[in-house]
Design a protein around this motif. Sequence first.
Motif: not given
Length: 126
Positions: A67-81
């Motif tokens: 149900r949940f997906t963990n991702s990140r954008d290293n260029a933006k120094n941002t983590l998402y859920l």
Amino acid sequence: QVQLVESGGGLVQAGGSLRLSCAASGRSFTTNAMAWFRQAPRQEREFVAARTWLGTSTMYTDSVRSRFTNSRDNAKNTLYLQMNNLKPEDTAVYFCACSLAPYPDTNDPDYGMRYWGKGTLVTVSS
């Protein structure tokens, strides 16, 4: 000074979706594992998801897997859920966290996380 700031929480009906973001500042986190935890009212903080710095390994607690997906954008120094098909039992304050190591430490209740945000509240109504 390291800062982690979560956003994206709110009130949603059961079955709905939300995407949480965690903006990191103060240093580069491109080589660090990052994770999400949550704490429901009157309960202990619990692990939700973690991701190695390269994204070669992601892990989830059983109750959110698929149900949940963990991702990140290293260029933006941002983590998402990305949270889909939310359930009332997902109601909690969600925290992001960062390790000093490239991999989460699964032998540690905090998975080796060193820095923590202040959290964002997710409320799922039935």
